[in-house]
Design a protein around this motif. Structure first.
Motif, PDB file in Angstrom:
ATOM      1  N   ASP A 105       0.726  -1.147   0.423  1.00 32.13           N
ATOM      2  CA  ASP A 105      -0.092   0.110   0.240  1.00 32.13           C
ATOM      3  C   ASP A 105       1.138   1.404   0.291  1.00 32.13           C
ATOM      4  O   ASP A 105       0.587   2.485  -0.991  1.00 32.13           O
ATOM      5  N   LEU A 106       1.670   0.941   1.018  1.00 30.66           N
ATOM      6  CA  LEU A 106       2.896   2.256   0.705  1.00 30.66           C
ATOM      7  C   LEU A 106       3.621   2.490  -0.179  1.00 30.66           C
ATOM      8  O   LEU A 106       3.791   4.188  -1.424  1.00 30.66           O
ATOM      9  N   PHE A 107       3.644   1.327  -1.230  1.00 29.74           N
ATOM     10  CA  PHE A 107       4.552   1.549  -2.605  1.00 29.74           C
ATOM     11  C   PHE A 107       3.899   2.555  -3.715  1.00 29.74           C
ATOM     12  O   PHE A 107       3.894   2.934  -4.042  1.00 29.74           O
ATOM     13  N   HIS A 108       2.273   1.746  -3.598  1.00 30.07           N
ATOM     14  CA  HIS A 108       1.395   2.130  -4.594  1.00 30.07           C
ATOM     15  C   HIS A 108       1.227   4.377  -3.552  1.00 30.07           C
ATOM     16  O   HIS A 108       1.144   4.818  -5.161  1.00 30.07           O
ATOM     17  N   GLU A 109       1.039   3.929  -2.728  1.00 33.40           N
ATOM     18  CA  GLU A 109       0.665   6.047  -2.385  1.00 33.40           C
ATOM     19  C   GLU A 109       1.934   6.442  -3.115  1.00 33.40           C
ATOM     20  O   GLU A 109       2.124   7.463  -3.289  1.00 33.40           O
ATOM     21  N   LEU A 110       3.157   5.987  -3.048  1.00 37.30           N
ATOM     22  CA  LEU A 110       4.242   6.629  -3.365  1.00 37.30           C
ATOM     23  C   LEU A 110       4.567   6.836  -4.594  1.00 37.30           C
ATOM     24  O   LEU A 110       5.157   7.392  -5.300  1.00 37.30           O
ATOM     25  N   ILE A 111       4.527   5.613  -5.651  1.00 36.26           N
ATOM     26  CA  ILE A 111       4.610   6.204  -6.606  1.00 36.26           C
ATOM     27  C   ILE A 111       3.006   7.210  -6.974  1.00 36.26           C
ATOM     28  O   ILE A 111       3.349   7.926  -8.618  1.00 36.26           O
ATOM     29  N   LYS A 112       2.157   7.340  -6.757  1.00 34.74           N
ATOM     30  CA  LYS A 112       1.250   7.809  -6.385  1.00 34.74           C
ATOM     31  C   LYS A 112       1.538   9.283  -6.861  1.00 34.74           C
ATOM     32  O   LYS A 112       1.369  10.432  -7.226  1.00 34.74           O
ATOM     33  N   SER A 113       2.090   9.875  -5.802  1.00 33.78           N
ATOM     34  CA  SER A 113       2.922  11.422  -5.196  1.00 33.78           C
ATOM     35  C   SER A 113       4.421  11.373  -6.702  1.00 33.78           C
ATOM     36  O   SER A 113       4.602  12.644  -6.368  1.00 33.78           O
ATOM     37  N   SER A 114       5.205   9.895  -6.647  1.00 32.34           N
ATOM     38  CA  SER A 114       6.097  10.576  -7.435  1.00 32.34           C
ATOM     39  C   SER A 114       5.614  11.011  -8.844  1.00 32.34           C
ATOM     40  O   SER A 114       6.502  11.528  -9.504  1.00 32.34           O
TER      41      SER A 114
END
Length: 263
Positions: free
Chosen positions: A97-106
């Protein structure tokens, strides 16, 4: 707004021989993006029941985890266990879930990423899926995870040359934790985290457990159903060992939570 929340508030506890952060998902994403913005290197790791159990007899893995800047609790079993001994622990921050959040913010902040791990086929499919979902995402580079120790330096050079700010390492444990810790000083990225089998899920090779199973801490059981031959012994051992560790924590203060606001 103030910058690095984590540097101003002590969010770390120690439980069962491992440091752990009590940050929520929202706080974790903010801290990471603040640190990237300031060019502060961040080594990230998640801990779950299996990793905590393996750390007891693996000093290299234990050092790799405890050397990290942010150590999130991923896994309901560990969350429930830590909650029994500390009021500071609030929610699970799962790696995927953190990976997806960081992809979104990146994608939003136009921070370049580098994908490392899995097979070339899975890697290509992961890149395609991420680009489809986040058209503005900059994938500065990628490399499969099947390289020898002799090739590690070459891979690090490729990551640094790419100019990526975030590095995601999709390898099994303890390989990914030890690889990251071994090379942390040579990496020119601002953020690095191990993401285990996340690329397989993004690429559609494996399925993630249904939400209700995640909530009840049954993701391990879902994995066993998918790969019974490989996984049943491992989970039987780690879950039994963790139960014994929790019992020990009930009687042994040294083994319990250390950090402010604990029971």
């Amino acid at each position: 707004s103030k910058s690095i929340l984590k540097d101003e508030v002590d969010t770390m506890i120690k439980f069962l021989g491992s440091k752990m952060d009590t940050l929520t998902m929202k706080e974790t994403v903010k801290v990471i993006n603040d640190r990237i913005d300031q060019g502060t290197f961040t080594q990230h790791v998640v801990v779950n029941v299996a990793k905590i159990v393996n750390m007891q007899n693996d000093p290299i893995l234990r050092d790799s985890v405890n050397s990290s800047d942010i150590i999130n609790i991923d896994g309901m079993g560990l969350l429930w266990g830590a909650k029994l001994f500390s009021d500071k622990v609030t929610e699970r921050v799962s790696g995927i879930d953190l990976f997806h959040e960081l992809i979104k913010s990146s994608a939003r902040l136009e921070n370049g990423i580098f994908l490392l791990g899995a097979t070339q086929e899975v890697l290509d499919k992961t890149s395609d899926e991420l680009k489809k979902k986040f058209p503005t995402l900059r994938i500065n580079g990628s490399n499969h995870g099947y390289f020898s120790e002799e090739q590690e330096e070459e891979v690090i050079h490729k990551i640094n040359e790419s100019g990526a700010k975030l590095l995601f390492v999709a390898m099994s444990s303890p390989k990914k934790e030890n690889f990251i810790n071994r090379w942390r000083k040579e990496l020119n990225v601002d953020f690095v985290m191990g993401v285990g089998g996340t690329f397989d899920v993004v690429a559609g090779v494996t399925k993630r457990a249904p939400t209700w199973m995640q909530m009840y801490g049954l993701e391990w059981f879902y994995r066993v159903i998918q790969e019974p031959g490989r996984l049943w012994r491992r989970y039987l051992f780690t879950n039994s060992k963790f139960t014994l560790m929790m019992l020990r924590a009930s009687f042994d203060k040294q083994f319990r939570v250390q950090g402010s606001n604990t029971h």
